[in-house]
Write an enzyme that holds these catalytic residues in place. Structure first.
Site, PDB file in Angstrom:
ATOM      1  N   SER A   1       0.856  -1.179   0.000  1.00  0.00           N
ATOM      2  CA  SER A   1       0.000   0.000   0.000  1.00  0.00           C
ATOM      3  C   SER A   1       0.894   1.232   0.000  1.00  0.00           C
ATOM      4  O   SER A   1       2.110   1.140   0.223  1.00  0.00           O
ATOM      5  CB  SER A   1      -0.892   0.006   1.242  1.00  0.00           C
ATOM      6  OG  SER A   1      -0.088   0.119   2.413  1.00  0.00           O
TER       7      SER A   1
ATOM      8  N   SER B   1      -9.676 -11.140   3.854  1.00  0.00           N
ATOM      9  CA  SER B   1      -9.369 -11.611   5.211  1.00  0.00           C
ATOM     10  C   SER B   1     -10.668 -11.734   5.992  1.00  0.00           C
ATOM     11  O   SER B   1     -11.476 -10.811   6.026  1.00  0.00           O
ATOM     12  CB  SER B   1      -8.434 -10.629   5.921  1.00  0.00           C
ATOM     13  OG  SER B   1      -7.179 -10.568   5.286  1.00  0.00           O
TER      14      SER B   1
ATOM     15  N   ASP C   1      -0.942  -1.467  -4.301  1.00  0.00           N
ATOM     16  CA  ASP C   1      -2.333  -1.675  -3.897  1.00  0.00           C
ATOM     17  C   ASP C   1      -2.990  -0.318  -3.609  1.00  0.00           C
ATOM     18  O   ASP C   1      -2.436   0.495  -2.872  1.00  0.00           O
ATOM     19  CB  ASP C   1      -2.356  -2.559  -2.649  1.00  0.00           C
ATOM     20  CG  ASP C   1      -3.738  -3.070  -2.293  1.00  0.00           C
ATOM     21  OD1 ASP C   1      -4.601  -3.119  -3.191  1.00  0.00           O
ATOM     22  OD2 ASP C   1      -3.938  -3.435  -1.120  1.00  0.00           O
TER      23      ASP C   1
ATOM     24  N   GLY D   1     -10.507  -7.320   0.343  1.00  0.00           N
ATOM     25  CA  GLY D   1     -11.129  -7.545   1.645  1.00  0.00           C
ATOM     26  C   GLY D   1     -11.411  -9.003   1.943  1.00  0.00           C
ATOM     27  O   GLY D   1     -12.421  -9.336   2.554  1.00  0.00           O
TER      28      GLY D   1
END
Length: 285
Positions: free
Chosen positions: A50, A211, A82, A209
């Site tokens: 990120s 996880s 990301d 998303g």
């Protein structure tokens, strides 16, 4: 660096109906754990940072660590930005050596999302770099990227077709009910929407998303066409849980090698678990 474009990795996954992990790097131990797990299972892997992680680690450190990690590997590896927030930040990553970038203009109006994404695609493709974009908005928080639940919006299949044709992206991240961060309760994924989008655009689809999404739901998502699955929070939790366990048993411990090493091993085990769920084991070419 011994990197490949993410598009090459995802096209194989798209054609053979499996998914590859987009696994986020937070420090050296994360990178080592991710590579260890992927190499042990002979899986392609997409290493991600990120913008927040780049600030924390430092761009030069990211590049040199990934260079060391991929120097002798036999698996396909892409280095991916990301949730790139701007054209300028994306260009910095491309100049540094990233083989893939994401432009996330999903909060902008549809026309502006197309305009910015197309600009990034033109610049990136000129130098052989892959591009991921997002349509629809995924709720939750990851580093600097936050979308309130009330503002989250599922991807419209017809808009997805128009978006892909207008921009020429290599992969499309869609919103079907996942969220960044830690879930409160079980997420409910709209698989019918996923199937419709996949049929219309017929290209690699990305699930952010992931996880906290069950292995069964991830496998169903792959069955219906997801080819890249982003994981970060699961690895952070595995790393931290292992370190907490060690400190609970050995309160006097101070040598970081004695707790970061086991934390790294916990990440490697979680990586292998995800790879088997996504079906990318033994898919390295």
């Amino acid at each position: 660096m011994n990197l490949v474009p993410m598009a090459d990795i995802l096209q194989d996954a798209h054609q053979k109906t499996y998914a590859v992990g987009g696994f986020n790097i937070n420090n050296m131990e994360f990178l080592q754990g991710i590579m260890q797990g992927a190499e042990e299972l002979n899986s392609p892997v997409i290493l991600q940072t990120s913008e927040g992680a780049i600030r924390y680690i430092g761009m030069d450190y990211v590049i040199k660590m990934v260079e060391a990690a991929t120097k002798n590997t036999k698996i396909p590896v892409a280095l991916h930005l990301d949730h790139g927030s701007s054209f300028e930040s994306i260009m910095k990553c491309i100049r540094a050596g990233y083989s893939s970038v994401m432009i996330d203009a999903s909060k902008k109006p549809f026309a502006e999302n197309i305009e910015l994404t197309k600009k990034v695609v033109e610049a990136a493709h000129n130098v052989g770099v892959s591009v991921e974009a997002e349509l629809g908005t995924i709720g939750g928080t990851e580093d600097d990227h936050t979308v309130e639940e009330k503002d989250a919006m599922y991807t419209d299949p017809d808009q997805a077709k128009e978006f892909v044709e207008a921009t020429g992206v290599d992969a499309l991240a869609i919103a079907i009910g996942t969220a960044h961060g830690v879930y409160v309760g079980e997420p409910e994924l709209d698989f019918d929407r996923l199937a419709k989008i996949k049929k219309i655009i017929d290209m690699p689809v990305v699930l952010h998303g992931a996880s906290g999404v069950s292995a069964a739901d991830l496998q169903t998502a792959v069955k219906y066409g997801v080819n890249k699955v982003n994981v970060n929070t699961d690895f952070q939790q595995s790393f931290t849980t292992k370190i907490r366990e060690i400190f609970a048993e050995k309160t006097e411990l101070y040598d970081p090698r004695k707790y970061c090493g086991p934390g790294r091993d916990a990440i490697a085990e979680k990586v292998k678990e995800k790879i088997k769920t996504l079906g990318s084991n033994d898919k390295a070419w």
